[in-house]
Scaffold this motif. Structure first.
Motif: not given
Ligand SMILES: [Zn+2]
Length: 441
Positions: A217-235
């Motif tokens: 779970l901890a690993l999945t959360d971390q991965k999802v956070q990474q993807v979300a931040s990537l997407l957030n930088t795109l607007g």
């Protein structure tokens, strides 16, 4: 097709006679919510207006699932209808169901329905139609007994018990715990839910499968956070080439792909799939396409269940009781659909809907923890300044615990197919992080 009937009943306790609306057809395509009620023992349970006694009304009914080609007829033995009379009623109901089917559909299963005579048999037959065997039900009951036992003991004996039953604490057990906690929260039993969450933590830390799940779970959360931040930088409206860059970066990681599709699926069009197919591989394009379909299908199911719930509420004599039974569907999506229906219906129905809305708001408010109230205000906030000041207050009141609440809720929304809300919460989390750091300086 009229799924309900209004019939006279008499209270078994105080003998008051009154009218109730009962469900006589449970059809998974037309009123899936009635199936939920059936399985939870709440179907056709009515409340006496005089003494408030709740009792189940036994009426002949038909259960139909066109996907699994299953028809079950229920002629309750308890009400002592003669065979001819109950056959007449059930035949009429089956004809009603048959009329809703497409002509080309194979209806041969209509000639060999399963007959049952008690509610318990009906529940078993429905579960069997879904491929849930008696053995699986038994295992679920065993798990429930374990949970009851774990809930009743203190921390030290809990750890002992967990070691003793370690081999039975498998993934299914933890899944059941998670569902039970969600249900408790939606029913407003926040205190029991919190206690169970602590118990779950202890069990997880001291059992073999639990420790593995915690790590995953901890690993999945971390991965999802990474993807979300990537997407957030795109607007708000990222270009196709920007999306492609993300796909290239995460294409080897199924969990990150899942997170990406969950958050960005509305942006994927035919041109995007073409580009993935030509520049990376046709398999990956197909994989993403299937993930998108699954996410959107899940969302459609969520809508269908809530619409069916709303339809049942509109005709029900006691919507408040029904809303407590179906509390699991009272959420933002439910409120959105309710408001849409209000705008498109007659004044009479719109009036009934606004009564339903009032009760829903009352129930939803009662089950909110103070943290969730902040969350709900945050989602309704209109300006960045409002969001900032709300987050500042929340961090002041709850400290680092509020960051955890944001993570949990983002995860819950994502699993619910509401990626857009989840993404908003991730943004809140990032702002709250900054506030928390300044707060500690
Ligand atoms: Zn009564």
């Amino acid at each position: 097709m009229n799924l309900n009937r209004t019939i006279p009943v008499q209270c078994p306790k105080c003998a008051t006679a009154y009218q109730v609306t009962v469900t006589v057809i449970v059809d998974t395509s037309h009123n899936p919510f009635a199936k939920d009620l059936l399985l939870s023992g709440q179907l056709n349970v009515v409340r006496c207006p005089h003494c408030q006694l709740e009792s189940a009304v036994a009426v002949p009914l038909v259960y139909h699932d066109s996907h699994s080609a299953k028809l079950i007829t229920f002629a309750p033995v308890a009400i002592g209808l003669n065979q001819t009379e109950s056959n007449r009623i059930l035949d009429a109901l089956m004809k009603d169901v048959a009329k809703t089917l497409a002509q080309e559909q194979d209806t041969s299963y209509f000639f060999r329905p399963t007959h049952v005579g008690t509610m318990a048999e009906l529940v078993h037959a429905v579960l069997a139609a879904d491929g849930i065997t008696a053995g699986m039900v038994e295992q679920q009951q065993l798990r429930s007994r374990l949970v009851m036992m774990f809930l009743q003991c203190d921390e030290d004996s809990l750890i002992e018990l967990v070691k003793q039953y370690n081999s039975q604490l498998d993934e299914g057990f933890f899944q059941m715990l998670t569902v039970a906690i969600q249900q408790l929260v939606t029913q407003g039993n926040v205190e029991v839910a919190e206690h169970l969450t602590q118990v779950q933590q202890t069990i997880a830390q001291h059992s073999t499968v639990g420790r593995k799940i915690l790590g995953d779970l901890a690993l999945t959360d971390q991965k999802v956070q990474q993807v979300a931040s990537l997407l957030n930088t795109l607007g708000d409206s990222p270009s196709q080439s920007a999306l492609m860059q993300i796909v290239v970066a995460i294409s080897d990681d199924v969990e990150q792909l899942h997170a990406f599709v969950g958050l960005a699926h509305p942006l994927f069009d035919e041109a995007f799939f073409q580009q993935v197919a030509t520049e990376i591989s046709a398999e990956l394009a197909q994989q993403i396409r299937e993930m998108k379909e699954s996410v959107e299908n899940h969302h459609r199911q969520q809508i269908k269940h809530r619409l069916s719930f709303l339809q049942q509420l509109i005709v029900d004599d006691d919507p408040e009781r029904l809303m407590r039974a179906g509390g699991i569907y009272l959420d933002r999506l439910f409120m959105e659909l309710l408001q849409q229906l209000q705008q498109t219906n007659t004044a009479e129905i719109a009036d009934k809907l606004s009564q339903i809305e009032k009760i829903a708001l009352k129930i939803m408010d009662a089950r909110m923890t103070p943290e969730m109230r902040y969350l709900s205000q945050l989602l309704d906030a209109e300006t960045d300044a409002q969001i900032h000041s709300l987050l500042q207050k929340a961090v002041q009141d709850f400290g680092v615990k509020f960051l955890g609440v944001l993570d949990d809720m983002a995860k819950a929304y994502r699993e619910n197919g509401e990626g857009d809300v989840a993404e908003q919460l991730v943004v809140f989390r990032q702002i709250a992080d900054t506030i928390w750091e300044q707060h500690n300086d």
